[in-house]
Design a protein around this motif. Structure first.
Motif, PDB file in Angstrom:
ATOM      1  N   GLU A   1      31.214  50.407  -9.727  1.00 18.58           N
ATOM      2  CA  GLU A   1      32.560  49.843  -9.849  1.00 18.58           C
ATOM      3  C   GLU A   1      33.216  49.725  -8.476  1.00 18.58           C
ATOM      4  O   GLU A   1      33.885  48.721  -8.172  1.00 18.58           O
ATOM      5  N   LEU A   2      33.021  50.742  -7.632  1.00 19.98           N
ATOM      6  CA  LEU A   2      33.567  50.671  -6.272  1.00 19.98           C
ATOM      7  C   LEU A   2      32.954  49.525  -5.481  1.00 19.98           C
ATOM      8  O   LEU A   2      33.645  48.838  -4.724  1.00 19.98           O
ATOM      9  N   ILE A   3      31.659  49.322  -5.651  1.00 15.61           N
ATOM     10  CA  ILE A   3      30.987  48.221  -4.950  1.00 15.61           C
ATOM     11  C   ILE A   3      31.550  46.883  -5.417  1.00 15.61           C
ATOM     12  O   ILE A   3      31.810  45.979  -4.606  1.00 15.61           O
ATOM     13  N   ASP A   4      31.753  46.739  -6.730  1.00 12.30           N
ATOM     14  CA  ASP A   4      32.326  45.492  -7.262  1.00 12.30           C
ATOM     15  C   ASP A   4      33.753  45.280  -6.742  1.00 12.30           C
ATOM     16  O   ASP A   4      34.133  44.151  -6.395  1.00 12.30           O
ATOM     17  N   LEU A   5      34.533  46.363  -6.693  1.00 16.36           N
ATOM     18  CA  LEU A   5      35.896  46.239  -6.186  1.00 16.36           C
ATOM     19  C   LEU A   5      35.893  45.833  -4.712  1.00 16.36           C
ATOM     20  O   LEU A   5      36.734  45.036  -4.279  1.00 16.36           O
ATOM     21  N   ARG A   6      34.967  46.377  -3.960  1.00 12.19           N
ATOM     22  CA  ARG A   6      34.891  45.983  -2.545  1.00 12.19           C
ATOM     23  C   ARG A   6      34.465  44.526  -2.406  1.00 12.19           C
ATOM     24  O   ARG A   6      34.958  43.804  -1.526  1.00 12.19           O
TER      25      ARG A   6
ATOM     26  N   LEU B   1      37.337  52.680   1.134  1.00 17.47           N
ATOM     27  CA  LEU B   1      36.838  51.345   0.796  1.00 17.47           C
ATOM     28  C   LEU B   1      37.431  50.288   1.719  1.00 17.47           C
ATOM     29  O   LEU B   1      36.711  49.417   2.223  1.00 17.47           O
ATOM     30  N   LEU B   2      38.757  50.353   1.954  1.00 19.86           N
ATOM     31  CA  LEU B   2      39.406  49.317   2.755  1.00 19.86           C
ATOM     32  C   LEU B   2      38.908  49.318   4.195  1.00 19.86           C
ATOM     33  O   LEU B   2      38.767  48.256   4.812  1.00 19.86           O
TER      34      LEU B   2
ATOM     35  N   PHE C   1      32.507  55.939   2.699  1.00 15.27           N
ATOM     36  CA  PHE C   1      32.214  54.934   1.681  1.00 15.27           C
ATOM     37  C   PHE C   1      30.765  54.465   1.776  1.00 15.27           C
ATOM     38  O   PHE C   1      30.079  54.322   0.752  1.00 15.27           O
ATOM     39  N   GLU C   2      30.289  54.235   2.988  1.00 11.86           N
ATOM     40  CA  GLU C   2      28.905  53.804   3.152  1.00 11.86           C
ATOM     41  C   GLU C   2      27.933  54.871   2.655  1.00 11.86           C
ATOM     42  O   GLU C   2      26.873  54.552   2.123  1.00 11.86           O
ATOM     43  N   GLY C   3      28.291  56.147   2.820  1.00 12.05           N
ATOM     44  CA  GLY C   3      27.449  57.225   2.310  1.00 12.05           C
ATOM     45  C   GLY C   3      27.344  57.198   0.791  1.00 12.05           C
ATOM     46  O   GLY C   3      26.285  57.494   0.228  1.00 12.05           O
ATOM     47  N   LEU C   4      28.434  56.803   0.127  1.00 10.57           N
ATOM     48  CA  LEU C   4      28.400  56.666  -1.330  1.00 10.57           C
ATOM     49  C   LEU C   4      27.519  55.488  -1.746  1.00 10.57           C
ATOM     50  O   LEU C   4      26.740  55.591  -2.703  1.00 10.57           O
ATOM     51  N   VAL C   5      27.657  54.381  -1.042  1.00 12.51           N
ATOM     52  CA  VAL C   5      26.862  53.193  -1.384  1.00 12.51           C
ATOM     53  C   VAL C   5      25.371  53.467  -1.200  1.00 12.51           C
ATOM     54  O   VAL C   5      24.545  53.050  -2.020  1.00 12.51           O
ATOM     55  N   ARG C   6      25.020  54.182  -0.138  1.00 11.64           N
ATOM     56  CA  ARG C   6      23.603  54.498   0.122  1.00 11.64           C
ATOM     57  C   ARG C   6      23.116  55.706  -0.673  1.00 11.64           C
ATOM     58  O   ARG C   6      21.966  56.116  -0.526  1.00 11.64           O
ATOM     59  N   GLN C   7      24.010  56.265  -1.504  1.00 11.28           N
ATOM     60  CA  GLN C   7      23.692  57.430  -2.328  1.00 11.28           C
ATOM     61  C   GLN C   7      23.252  58.632  -1.498  1.00 11.28           C
ATOM     62  O   GLN C   7      22.421  59.434  -1.921  1.00 11.28           O
TER      63      GLN C   7
END
Length: 350
Positions: free
Chosen positions: A94-99, A181-182, A188-194
């Protein structure tokens, strides 16, 4: 040979035959008894007893060495009391979609701002020329002003779209994650890369503050550290309790959507002992540890598991300080204990 002598000889021969038969019968019985005794399994006396209400197994040092039994003393330590709270691993899709929605909105805003800057400077230049002895026509001034006004409208629309995207993130995830995110921050990048995962924690009550640090207990019993990110602008609909989000490093036991348990420190510290995970065996759904009550005796004692820690369980009773627990070979002791009980049971049924 007269008749009397013949009878005597016959009687002697008959007696010998009878004696031979009797001896053969006795010898056969003795041999059968010996064979049965030889085939009977060797039974060792039970080494398990109940002392002070605890199952106690006796094992001499030589057998301890052969079975790899090793003990270690328990050390006193302090730990704050903990609340158990429901936790769930959040998916970041959801965060990725919002970004993905936010990035185009920001690009449109920057583009609109740049266009307005250009058209405003053009308008100001043409207007200055017009006012300087009419070196530019009134029509040119009007055209430049129209372009500038159009760009102002476009910028206002881009600003509205940008703020709408930003507010959408903030309403769902709170100010801290919105800032990540902004800015496209490393967090944030750490979350995206898991590399890190977000854990949603529902507090047991509204009067309990969210601690800066918490422990997360996985389904396998592993304890992970987690740091507070901030509150989420939502309530758990099941219990109407406040929700906070924590971040924890990547771990095989952490999968999006998985339910976990959060351990939240609160209240005063308590003195107790940590029973190492290696010392614990499980039987009938309970945790047990063997304590050395004598050089050749070990008692099985229940371990309360309400307060797990990183390498075991924190207990405040049942285990005195400096008492030695079996840290290697506890499973062998449990097997030996029940093997002895089976032998005793077999003897009682004979």
């Amino acid at each position: 040979m007269n008749k009397s002598l013949k009878w005597v000889v016959a009687i002697m021969i008959g007696g010998g035959v009878v004696a031979l038969l009797v001896w053969a019968s006795i010898a056969g019985r003795q041999e059968a008894a010996t064979e049965a005794k030889r085939e009977r399994p060797i039974e060792s006396p039970s080494r398990v007893s109940v002392q002070n209400g605890e199952a106690t197994i006796q094992m001499d040092p030589a057998n301890q060495s052969r079975n790899g039994i090793a003990v270690s003393p328990l050390q006193l330590t302090s730990r704050r009391q903990e609340y158990r709270a429901n936790a769930v691993v959040l998916a970041v899709q959801e965060l990725i979609d919002l970004r993905n929605n936010y990035v185009p909105a920001r690009s449109q805003l920057e583009k609109a701002q740049a266009s307005l800057d250009v058209s405003r400077r053009a308008y100001e230049r043409v207007k200055a020329l017009y006012e300087d002895e009419q070196n530019a026509s009134a029509k040119a001034v009007q055209a430049a002003e129209g372009t500038m006004r159009s760009d102002e409208v476009t910028l206002k629309a881009a600003q509205d779209s940008y703020h709408l995207a930003e507010d959408n993130v903030r309403q769902r995830w709170g100010s801290v994650i919105t800032s990540w995110l902004l800015k496209g921050s490393p967090e944030f990048e750490g979350l995206v890369r898991q590399e890190n995962f977000l854990i949603q924690v529902t507090l047991p009550g509204s009067d309990i503050p969210a601690p800066q640090n918490a422990s997360i207990e996985t389904a396998s019993g592993r304890i992970l550290s987690a740091k507070l990110v901030g509150p989420l602008p939502r309530l758990d609909p099941r219990i109407q309790a406040p929700v906070f989000v924590y971040v924890t490093p990547r771990n095989p036991d952490v999968i999006p959507g998985m339910s976990l348990v959060a351990l939240l420190p609160a209240g005063a510290s308590a003195r107790g002992l940590v029973i190492p995970r290696l010392a614990v065996v499980w039987w009938q759904g309970k945790a047990w540890a063997y304590v050395q009550v004598a050089s050749d005796k070990f008692a099985r004692r229940e371990v309360l598991t309400e307060m797990p820690v990183g390498d075991g369980w924190f207990v405040t009773r049942s285990f005195p300080a400096e008492q030695k627990v079996v840290v290697t070979g506890a499973q062998q002791l449990l097997s030996e204990e029940f093997r002895s009980q089976i032998q005793v049971g077999g003897e009682e049924t004979k």
